[in-house]
Design an enzyme around this catalytic site. Structure first.
Site, PDB file in Angstrom:
ATOM      1  N   GLU A 168       0.954  -1.318   0.030  1.00 58.75           N
ATOM      2  CA  GLU A 168      -0.067   0.033  -0.065  1.00 58.75           C
ATOM      3  C   GLU A 168       0.656   1.237   0.147  1.00 58.75           C
ATOM      4  O   GLU A 168       0.340   2.221  -0.503  1.00 58.75           O
ATOM      5  CB  GLU A 168      -1.038   0.170   1.147  1.00 58.75           C
ATOM      6  CG  GLU A 168      -2.040  -0.845   1.226  1.00 58.75           C
ATOM      7  CD  GLU A 168      -3.073  -0.794   0.077  1.00 58.75           C
ATOM      8  OE1 GLU A 168      -3.149   0.168  -0.420  1.00 58.75           O
ATOM      9  OE2 GLU A 168      -3.780  -1.730  -0.105  1.00 58.75           O
ATOM     10  N   SER A 186     -43.859 -28.798  26.663  1.00 57.80           N
ATOM     11  CA  SER A 186     -44.016 -29.119  28.047  1.00 57.80           C
ATOM     12  C   SER A 186     -42.783 -28.349  29.049  1.00 57.80           C
ATOM     13  O   SER A 186     -43.277 -28.334  30.377  1.00 57.80           O
ATOM     14  CB  SER A 186     -43.300 -30.596  28.270  1.00 57.80           C
ATOM     15  OG  SER A 186     -44.218 -31.417  27.578  1.00 57.80           O
TER      16      SER A 186
END
Length: 689
Positions: free
Chosen positions: A94, A365
């Site tokens: 870069e 349940s």
């Protein structure tokens, strides 16, 4: 009078005039440049989006996430916690002159201009790393002269106000690495499942190449492109002397172990909880979404980071990433009502719907304890109340309607008591119970315990046929674990503005007693049997090394495990989004997630037994007759009752019956030897296990 003739004026040399003019212009330019630099140095940089974004803080005051509409969140780390190889690879590709220039690479710019002129376009750029940071922090990516000028000014300010290492650190924490990962730490975790500090050379070169084109160079999308760019970066690093040719060759040949794409969202902390809190905060402050996001607010929450991580780990371990099966986990402190952990789904990146709040799932349940609390509170039933578990046709609505439930696998146990029914999750016993005490009473108890969803007042309510949310179930079970006191579920403690001014503060928790502490404790003791031999939660009992009570639940489309310790009430749900039936194996995933989470979340908390309130009586019962045991009874068990509901008749099947009632086998009262024996059983079971 003779006239004096003056010498004609000498004409100034054009070269000298040009020199003086050029000197004056140079001085003016230098003064202007100096003034500009001084102005830029004194002028504050504009706030970044992260500076004005509202933040979510956990219960310890640590920033957990920022609030954004796109779900972006970073995981910033110090430069010292980033692999030097990643730093070298990034600079190599870069901005190799980063530490030498003052923000602009003039030679690179000139070279780029020449190349672009030759090719008749803008094929090459020359942005330095500082310029890229300025653009990402403060500007859009539009290609206009106005943006370019602003970028230049911000670049100069960054170079004047920060050191090179600080700029590099900001860049590596800001840059986008694709797939929602902003910053190198998030990228390292997403792609390789490790910290940025632990990246090797091959991994560093791979990640350094992604920001150039997060889609084009993503190893998930285009592995060939990614590998080619990795090799380019390695060759540049070797050319610069950062590594040797041999190291570059070995790194290029290294087989990288990428994490499966979308396996886990590593870029957003507690994303479902964050979205939940966002909605609550907007409502509390009566502001719109933009005002909230950009208001610089600090939202202090109840979330415990250790417990949240335990929840995410348990879900990650317990769910199949390749399956469409979804899940939710909510955990509440029964003592305060504070929400300590929330996972609303398997993968936030793929599905942002918060299943923890979904009021469309049948609890099955797992709803039964709510009904049994109503039954115990009525004092018309106790843990020894017997019903016959057999195929039964129930009549209701003045005999105008019938209902015939079935047990799982058509397994019927005959005459059983409440303890056995809870452990075995017997449906026939449950419907007998609701028929005895009334569906209205059950619905009323559920509402008082925090169930806000509408409930049908029908016999099948006992089997959890009315949909509720996991958050509601965790809140309801917190009442049982909290000695019958309901604490409002709380997620936000306070909200302050950027200056620290308090805009909202949660009131001190005020509990509401909705059931007798004795009734809640008796039910807790019965629910502990779910994790004992024969109970539906027995298969995960070995994972949890502390007292725990709970209830499983399974319907055609939903699997549940809801339970609690003295410190946490937790609901876990699994199921599919599209109404698809679940397999038996799918439904059984809830219990291990519950167990793994509970044990991990409380690993630093010493095990505690459930506190014994006043109004509780423990007596020995003959298992065969269900009556008070005598010295002659061969098989007896200590049972707990609300005072006044315990049996009064003595077993007459063995020995002298009532004549033996003065034996030490009958031990009413919580402070007598019998209760001491119960405490010893707890200690032996949980501490010595």
């Amino acid at each position: 009078m003779p006239s004096n003739s003056a010498n004609p004026p000498k004409r100034k040399s054009p070269l000298r005039r040009a020199f003086r003019l050029l000197s004056a212009l140079t001085i003016l330019c230098l003064l202007a440049a100096g003034s500009l630099l001084g102005y830029l140095y004194q002028k504050d940089l504009p706030p970044t989006l992260d500076d004005v974004r509202s933040r979510l803080l956990d219960v310890r005051g640590n920033v957990l996430a920022t609030f954004t509409s796109d779900g972006r969140s970073r995981d910033p780390v110090e430069l010292s916690h980033i692999s030097p190889l990643l730093v070298q690879a990034t600079l190599a590709v870069e901005d190799r002159k980063f530490y030498k220039h003052t923000g602009f690479d003039l030679k690179g710019m000139a070279r780029a201009i020449l190349v672009n002129l030759e090719e008749g376009g803008r094929s090459q750029g020359a942005s330095t790393l500082t310029q890229q940071l300025a653009r990402n922090l403060y500007l859009s990516h539009e290609k206009t002269w106005t943006r370019k000028i602003k970028e230049a000014f911000y670049t100069m300010q960054l170079e004047m106000k920060y050191s090179k290492d600080e700029i590099l650190n900001m860049y590596l924490n800001e840059i986008y690495y694709g797939h929602g990962a902003y910053g190198i730490e998030a990228a390292a975790k997403m792609y390789f499942g490790k910290s940025a500090a632990d990246l090797d050379l091959a991994e560093s070169a791979m990640l350094a190449g992604v920001p150039k084109g997060p889609t084009y160079y993503s190893p998930y999308n285009h592995i060939d492109n990614a590998k080619n760019r990795q090799q380019l970066i390695l060759s540049v690093m070797a050319e610069l002397g950062d590594i040797t040719e041999a190291e570059a060759k070995l790194a290029a040949q290294e087989k990288l172990n990428f994490k499966p794409q979308g396996e886990k969202d590593t870029t957003v902390a507690a994303p479902y909880f964050r979205d939940y809190v966002r909605g609550l905060a907007i409502g509390l402050l009566d502001i719109d979404s933009d005002e909230f996001e950009q208001g610089g607010l600090n939202v202090y929450t109840t979330l415990d980071p250790v417990m949240q991580q335990a929840a995410e780990d348990a879900v990650g371990k317990g769910m199949d990433p390749a399956s469409e099966l979804e899940t939710a986990l909510v955990s509440i402190d029964p003592r305060t009502g504070y929400i300590k952990a929330m996972v609303g789904g398997k993968n936030y990146r793929n599905n942002q719907f918060n299943h923890a709040l979904a009021t469309t799932r049948q609890p099955g349940s797992s709803f039964k304890p709510i009904m049994y609390l109503a039954a115990l509170s009525s004092k018309t039933m106790n843990g020894l109340s017997v019903f016959n578990s057999q195929p039964t046709l129930f009549h209701y609505d003045n005999n105008r309607k019938t209902y015939q439930p079935r047990n799982f696998g058509d397994k019927y146990l005959g005459e059983i008591n409440m303890r056995q029914a809870i452990a075995a999750s017997d449906n026939i016993y449950a419907v007998n119970t609701i028929m005895k005490i009334g569906a209205d009473k059950v619905a009323e108890m559920a509402a008082e315990m925090g169930i806000k969803s509408p409930l049908q007042h029908v016999p099948s309510l006992a089997l959890g046929t009315s949909p509720v949310s996991p958050l509601e179930m965790a809140s309801a079970f917190a009442v049982i674990g909290g000695s019958g006191v309901r604490m409002p579920a709380t997620a936000i403690l306070k909200i302050t503005d950027a200056k620290g001014v308090v805009l909202y503060e949660a009131p001190e928790p005020q509990g509401e007693a909705v059931a007798e502490p004795a009734a809640a404790y008796v039910l807790t003791r019965l629910m502990e049997g779910v994790f004992e031999t024969g109970g539906t939660g027995n298969r995960v009992a070995s994972i949890i090394k502390r007292p725990v009570a709970g209830k499983t639940g399974t319907t055609d489309t939903d699997g549940w495990m809801v339970g609690f310790t003295p410190e946490l009430s937790t609901a876990v749900w699994v199921g599919y989004d599209k109404g698809r039936d679940i397999a038996t194996a799918d439904g059984r995933r809830a219990a291990p997630i519950f167990a793994q989470y509970t044990e991990k979340a409380l690993e630093n908390v010493p095990p505690k037994i459930f506190p014994i309130p006043d109004g509780v009586v423990s007596v020995y019962i003959d298992k065969q007759s269900g009556k008070l045991a005598t010295a002659d009874c061969p098989d007896k068990v200590l049972e707990t009752f609300i005072s006044g509901t315990e049996p009064t008749a003595y077993c007459d099947l063995h020995g002298a019956g009532e004549k033996a009632h003065r034996t030490e086998e009958s031990v009413p009262g919580k402070n007598d030897p019998g209760e001491g024996h119960s405490l010893w059983q707890d200690i032996k079971r949980w501490w010595m296990n």
